[in-house]
Design a protein around this motif. Structure first.
Motif, PDB file in Angstrom:
ATOM      1  N   LEU A  37     -30.978  31.699 -39.955  1.00  0.00           N
ATOM      2  CA  LEU A  37     -30.638  33.098 -39.665  1.00  0.00           C
ATOM      3  C   LEU A  37     -30.579  33.722 -40.997  1.00  0.00           C
ATOM      4  CD1 LEU A  37     -28.268  32.738 -36.763  1.00  0.00           C
ATOM      5  CD2 LEU A  37     -30.435  33.630 -36.351  1.00  0.00           C
ATOM      6  N   GLN A  38     -30.523  35.059 -40.952  1.00  0.00           N
ATOM      7  CA  GLN A  38     -30.185  35.982 -42.148  1.00  0.00           C
ATOM      8  C   GLN A  38     -28.597  35.808 -42.278  1.00  0.00           C
ATOM      9  OE1 GLN A  38     -30.915  40.032 -41.612  1.00  0.00           O
ATOM     10  NE2 GLN A  38     -30.314  40.577 -43.879  1.00  0.00           N
ATOM     11  N   GLY A  39     -27.868  35.799 -41.168  1.00  0.00           N
ATOM     12  CA  GLY A  39     -26.387  35.953 -41.329  1.00  0.00           C
ATOM     13  C   GLY A  39     -25.781  35.706 -39.910  1.00  0.00           C
ATOM     14  N   VAL A  40     -24.608  35.432 -40.144  1.00  0.00           N
ATOM     15  CA  VAL A  40     -23.526  35.347 -38.861  1.00  0.00           C
ATOM     16  C   VAL A  40     -22.118  35.856 -39.044  1.00  0.00           C
ATOM     17  CG1 VAL A  40     -22.595  33.649 -37.404  1.00  0.00           C
ATOM     18  CG2 VAL A  40     -24.624  32.863 -38.402  1.00  0.00           C
ATOM     19  N   LEU A  41     -22.045  36.755 -38.014  1.00  0.00           N
ATOM     20  CA  LEU A  41     -20.770  37.322 -38.072  1.00  0.00           C
ATOM     21  C   LEU A  41     -19.846  37.091 -36.899  1.00  0.00           C
ATOM     22  CD1 LEU A  41     -19.286  39.872 -39.603  1.00  0.00           C
ATOM     23  CD2 LEU A  41     -20.344  41.313 -37.857  1.00  0.00           C
ATOM     24  N   LEU A  42     -18.467  37.109 -37.357  1.00  0.00           N
ATOM     25  CA  LEU A  42     -17.435  36.805 -36.549  1.00  0.00           C
ATOM     26  C   LEU A  42     -16.273  37.836 -36.730  1.00  0.00           C
ATOM     27  CD1 LEU A  42     -16.258  34.774 -34.239  1.00  0.00           C
ATOM     28  CD2 LEU A  42     -15.157  33.663 -36.248  1.00  0.00           C
ATOM     29  N   PHE A  43     -16.063  38.577 -35.717  1.00  0.00           N
ATOM     30  CA  PHE A  43     -15.089  39.595 -35.663  1.00  0.00           C
ATOM     31  C   PHE A  43     -14.189  39.620 -34.276  1.00  0.00           C
ATOM     32  CE2 PHE A  43     -19.049  41.333 -33.999  1.00  0.00           C
ATOM     33  CZ  PHE A  43     -18.668  42.348 -32.936  1.00  0.00           C
ATOM     34  N   GLY A  44     -13.116  40.449 -34.612  1.00  0.00           N
ATOM     35  CA  GLY A  44     -12.205  40.584 -33.343  1.00  0.00           C
ATOM     36  C   GLY A  44     -11.111  39.433 -33.202  1.00  0.00           C
ATOM     37  N   LEU A  45     -11.230  38.550 -34.342  1.00  0.00           N
ATOM     38  CA  LEU A  45     -10.070  37.386 -34.406  1.00  0.00           C
ATOM     39  C   LEU A  45      -8.599  38.020 -34.767  1.00  0.00           C
ATOM     40  CD1 LEU A  45     -11.819  34.380 -35.573  1.00  0.00           C
ATOM     41  CD2 LEU A  45     -11.271  34.795 -33.317  1.00  0.00           C
ATOM     42  N   GLU A  46      -7.851  37.435 -33.789  1.00  0.00           N
ATOM     43  CA  GLU A  46      -6.487  38.226 -34.097  1.00  0.00           C
ATOM     44  C   GLU A  46      -5.923  37.511 -35.418  1.00  0.00           C
ATOM     45  OE1 GLU A  46      -3.613  37.268 -31.077  1.00  0.00           O
ATOM     46  OE2 GLU A  46      -1.847  37.836 -32.276  1.00  0.00           O
ATOM     47  N   LEU A  51     -15.408  38.041 -40.575  1.00  0.00           N
ATOM     48  CA  LEU A  51     -15.939  36.975 -41.309  1.00  0.00           C
ATOM     49  C   LEU A  51     -17.375  36.907 -41.280  1.00  0.00           C
ATOM     50  CD1 LEU A  51     -13.183  34.119 -40.475  1.00  0.00           C
ATOM     51  CD2 LEU A  51     -13.306  35.724 -42.385  1.00  0.00           C
ATOM     52  N   TRP A  52     -18.247  36.733 -42.588  1.00  0.00           N
ATOM     53  CA  TRP A  52     -19.462  36.808 -42.700  1.00  0.00           C
ATOM     54  C   TRP A  52     -20.037  35.617 -43.542  1.00  0.00           C
ATOM     55  CZ3 TRP A  52     -23.904  39.298 -41.195  1.00  0.00           C
ATOM     56  CH2 TRP A  52     -25.001  39.162 -41.975  1.00  0.00           C
ATOM     57  N   ALA A  53     -21.140  35.018 -42.963  1.00  0.00           N
ATOM     58  CA  ALA A  53     -21.776  33.696 -43.749  1.00  0.00           C
ATOM     59  C   ALA A  53     -23.095  34.582 -43.653  1.00  0.00           C
ATOM     60  CB  ALA A  53     -21.522  32.496 -42.942  1.00  0.00           C
ATOM     61  N   GLY A  54     -23.662  34.607 -44.789  1.00  0.00           N
ATOM     62  CA  GLY A  54     -24.955  35.184 -45.046  1.00  0.00           C
ATOM     63  C   GLY A  54     -25.413  35.659 -46.277  1.00  0.00           C
ATOM     64  N   PRO A 108     -19.401  36.767 -26.667  1.00  0.00           N
ATOM     65  CA  PRO A 108     -17.918  36.854 -26.773  1.00  0.00           C
ATOM     66  C   PRO A 108     -17.209  35.485 -26.664  1.00  0.00           C
ATOM     67  CG  PRO A 108     -18.537  37.446 -24.455  1.00  0.00           C
ATOM     68  CD  PRO A 108     -19.867  37.407 -25.395  1.00  0.00           C
ATOM     69  N   LEU A 109     -16.220  34.963 -27.480  1.00  0.00           N
ATOM     70  CA  LEU A 109     -15.570  33.827 -27.533  1.00  0.00           C
ATOM     71  C   LEU A 109     -15.047  33.588 -26.225  1.00  0.00           C
ATOM     72  CD1 LEU A 109     -13.975  33.610 -30.963  1.00  0.00           C
ATOM     73  CD2 LEU A 109     -16.425  33.023 -30.305  1.00  0.00           C
ATOM     74  N   GLY A 110     -14.872  32.293 -25.583  1.00  0.00           N
ATOM     75  CA  GLY A 110     -14.652  31.812 -24.480  1.00  0.00           C
ATOM     76  C   GLY A 110     -13.337  32.253 -24.038  1.00  0.00           C
ATOM     77  N   ASP A 111     -12.575  32.392 -25.158  1.00  0.00           N
ATOM     78  CA  ASP A 111     -10.794  32.936 -24.982  1.00  0.00           C
ATOM     79  C   ASP A 111     -10.547  34.618 -24.933  1.00  0.00           C
ATOM     80  OD1 ASP A 111     -11.249  32.971 -27.405  1.00  0.00           O
ATOM     81  OD2 ASP A 111      -9.435  31.961 -28.078  1.00  0.00           O
ATOM     82  N   GLY A 112     -11.786  34.874 -25.260  1.00  0.00           N
ATOM     83  CA  GLY A 112     -11.617  36.519 -25.415  1.00  0.00           C
ATOM     84  C   GLY A 112     -11.176  36.858 -26.773  1.00  0.00           C
ATOM     85  N   SER A 113     -11.039  36.091 -27.828  1.00  0.00           N
ATOM     86  CA  SER A 113     -10.329  36.492 -28.891  1.00  0.00           C
ATOM     87  C   SER A 113     -11.162  37.150 -29.971  1.00  0.00           C
ATOM     88  CB  SER A 113      -9.748  35.160 -29.630  1.00  0.00           C
ATOM     89  OG  SER A 113     -10.706  34.379 -29.800  1.00  0.00           O
ATOM     90  N   GLY A 114     -12.534  36.948 -29.601  1.00  0.00           N
ATOM     91  CA  GLY A 114     -13.572  37.514 -30.664  1.00  0.00           C
ATOM     92  C   GLY A 114     -14.842  37.249 -30.200  1.00  0.00           C
ATOM     93  N   VAL A 115     -15.967  37.954 -31.082  1.00  0.00           N
ATOM     94  CA  VAL A 115     -17.268  37.693 -30.697  1.00  0.00           C
ATOM     95  C   VAL A 115     -18.069  37.395 -31.913  1.00  0.00           C
ATOM     96  CG1 VAL A 115     -19.187  39.313 -30.477  1.00  0.00           C
ATOM     97  CG2 VAL A 115     -17.058  39.941 -29.629  1.00  0.00           C
ATOM     98  N   LEU A 116     -18.973  36.561 -31.682  1.00  0.00           N
ATOM     99  CA  LEU A 116     -19.828  35.954 -32.530  1.00  0.00           C
ATOM    100  C   LEU A 116     -21.283  36.563 -32.515  1.00  0.00           C
ATOM    101  CD1 LEU A 116     -20.514  33.438 -34.392  1.00  0.00           C
ATOM    102  CD2 LEU A 116     -21.136  32.014 -32.514  1.00  0.00           C
ATOM    103  N   ALA A 117     -21.783  36.832 -33.726  1.00  0.00           N
ATOM    104  CA  ALA A 117     -22.926  37.613 -33.696  1.00  0.00           C
ATOM    105  C   ALA A 117     -24.195  36.773 -34.517  1.00  0.00           C
ATOM    106  CB  ALA A 117     -22.623  39.100 -34.137  1.00  0.00           C
TER     107      ALA A 117
END
Length: 467
Positions: A37-46, A51-54, A108-117
């Motif tokens: 992929l071009q990039g992976v974004l994780l947001f919404g974590l308490e 966080l971005w990898a790309g 959405p993460l299984g525990d509702g803590s954030g979103v993986l894109a």
């Protein structure tokens, strides 16, 4: 995971939050490499910023805004943002301008803590296997996020931290066991290996067994070993990663398929370790092979089925005349097959078809394609057909198929009529029509013989007979 990194970690005096973020980004980078992929974004974590990898040090504000706009309480996949209905997506700055996002998937993460894109600059679709991996990555990140929150909350209480980590390890081990996923690492200077328990289980090795890389590589089948060596060497040379489905034979003789995801880590531009995940995909592989077999082969006779025959015809039409994949078509129709079914039953009819298929394969050469295209109808695509070869093959088939068949204490016989057509400059449809006309001519002249399509006979000769 058994390792010798504790001493290095003890010397790391960076802020805990920074180390936590870097660990998550390293995992995101594994996801990005594993799915190309071009990039992976994780947001919404308490407690953690997005966080971005790309490509680039961070996701652009436009990309982050697009991910937030698309994300919901369930998985969302947009295969082509440029073709999305309505201007809301097509005209978004992240799509219309740089970086030109075309594909976006959010989970959405299984525990509702954030979103993986997942973000890419080209349209694409996710296969079923990739969708499962996407969901698995989100679940793993949910566990990781939970562990990070737990560690952060209990850093001041070392006793509680020990119990929380033990509990998190139990959850991780159970999740790894359920998903058949293990983590591995190889130190490049000395090729020493570090595995989690699940990798030991995949290779049928005791948890305390010494790990010798040469011995482990010897478990891979020759083709998989060659592919692993080539991809690993390239990844190390390019400081990149790779993904590979490989077959192994364990020391206990069990054959397994494992999916390897690997990333090379460098320090001061020198590769120092390669690490990633291994997953047991044996059941997935067997199911895929079975599904592919059912799609391509006739389950009764083991011959190619009509769909495969039609695919060969499509390949024929797409090939230039001088490089066509086959040179002649023989259509075979059994004579006297219906009375076998009517008098002896369908079990006898099935046994007859299986024997006929065996005889067809025996007469034809390696490289010739033999297919069952109907109840008692068969098609043979001859790879090459030097002068007289197609007619000779048809004659041998007529003789082979009229020999008696023994079944259930009974002996019966069927025969065959065959139509022969040479490819020449015909299309596949014209070739089939010519062979079909020759087949009906053979049946009309008394059955148990073959006929050559009009215009294909040697000049000055009559259509050839089986005799």
């Amino acid at each position: 995971m058994r390792s010798n990194t504790e001493s290095r970690d003890a010397k790391d005096d960076r802020q805990p939050a920074i180390r936590d973020a870097e660990a998550v980004i390293a995992f995101l980078d594994q996801i990005r490499n594993g799915l190309a992929l071009q990039g992976v974004l994780l947001f919404g974590l308490e407690g953690l910023a997005p966080l971005w990898a790309g490509r680039g040090a961070a996701a652009s504000p436009e990309v982050a805004a697009l991910c937030r706009a698309v994300a919901g309480d369930r998985v969302r996949i947009v295969a082509d943002l440029g073709a999305a209905p309505g201007p809301k997506r097509r005209d978004h700055p992240a799509v219309a301008g740089p970086p030109g996002c075309r594909f976006l998937a959010t989970q959405p993460l299984g525990d509702g803590s954030g979103v993986l894109a997942l973000v890419d600059d080209r349209p694409r679709r996710l296969s079923d296997a990739e969708r499962r991996r996407f969901a698995g990555f989100a679940d793993a990140l949910a566990c990781l996020a939970g562990a990070l929150r737990t560690v952060t909350a209990l850093r001041a209480a070392l006793d509680e931290q020990g119990r929380a980590l033990a509990h998190s390890r139990k959850i991780f081990d159970r999740a790894s066991a359920a998903a058949r996923i293990g983590v591995w690492e190889c130190s490049l200077p000395d090729e020493s290996l570090t595995w989690t328990d699940q990798v030991y289980a995949m290779f049928d090795l005791p948890r305390d067994a010494p790990l010798d890389r040469n011995r482990i590589v010897g478990c891979y089948t020759p083709l998989s070993r060659a592919a692993l060596t080539a991809m690993r060497n390239q990844a190390i040379a390019e400081r990149g990663g790779f993904s590979l489905d490989a077959e192994i034979v364990t020391p206990l003789g069990r054959r397994r398929w494992i999916r390897i995801n690997a990333v090379v880590e460098a320090e001061d531009e020198a590769p120092v370790r390669i690490f990633g995940m291994k997953q047991d995909i044996t059941e997935e592989k067997l199911l895929a092979d079975r599904t592919r077999y059912l799609a391509e082969f006739d389950t009764l006779t083991g011959l190619s089925n009509r769909a495969t025959f039609q695919a060969r015809c499509a390949d024929f039409d797409q090939s230039p005349p001088g490089r066509r994949p086959f040179a002649a078509l023989l259509l075979v129709d059994l004579d006297g097959f219906k009375p076998v079914n009517d008098t002896l039953g369908h079990a006898a009819g099935d046994a007859c078809l299986v024997e006929i298929a065996t005889r067809l394969r025996t007469v034809c050469r390696d490289g010739d394609a033999v297919a069952r295209i109907g109840g008692d109808e068969f098609a043979i695509l001859l790879r090459t057909a030097p002068p007289g070869h197609a007619e000779e093959t048809a004659g041998r088939l007529v003789a082979a198929l009229q020999r008696p068949i023994a079944w259930g204490g009974r002996v019966f016989a069927v025969g065959a009529s065959i139509g022969v057509a040479h490819a020449g400059r015909r299309s596949s449809a014209e070739l089939f029509s010519a062979a079909d006309a020759a087949l009906y001519a053979a049946k009309g002249e008394g059955r148990g013989r073959f006929r050559v399509a009009a215009g294909d006979e040697p000049r000055g000769a009559e259509p050839l007979d089986a005799a």
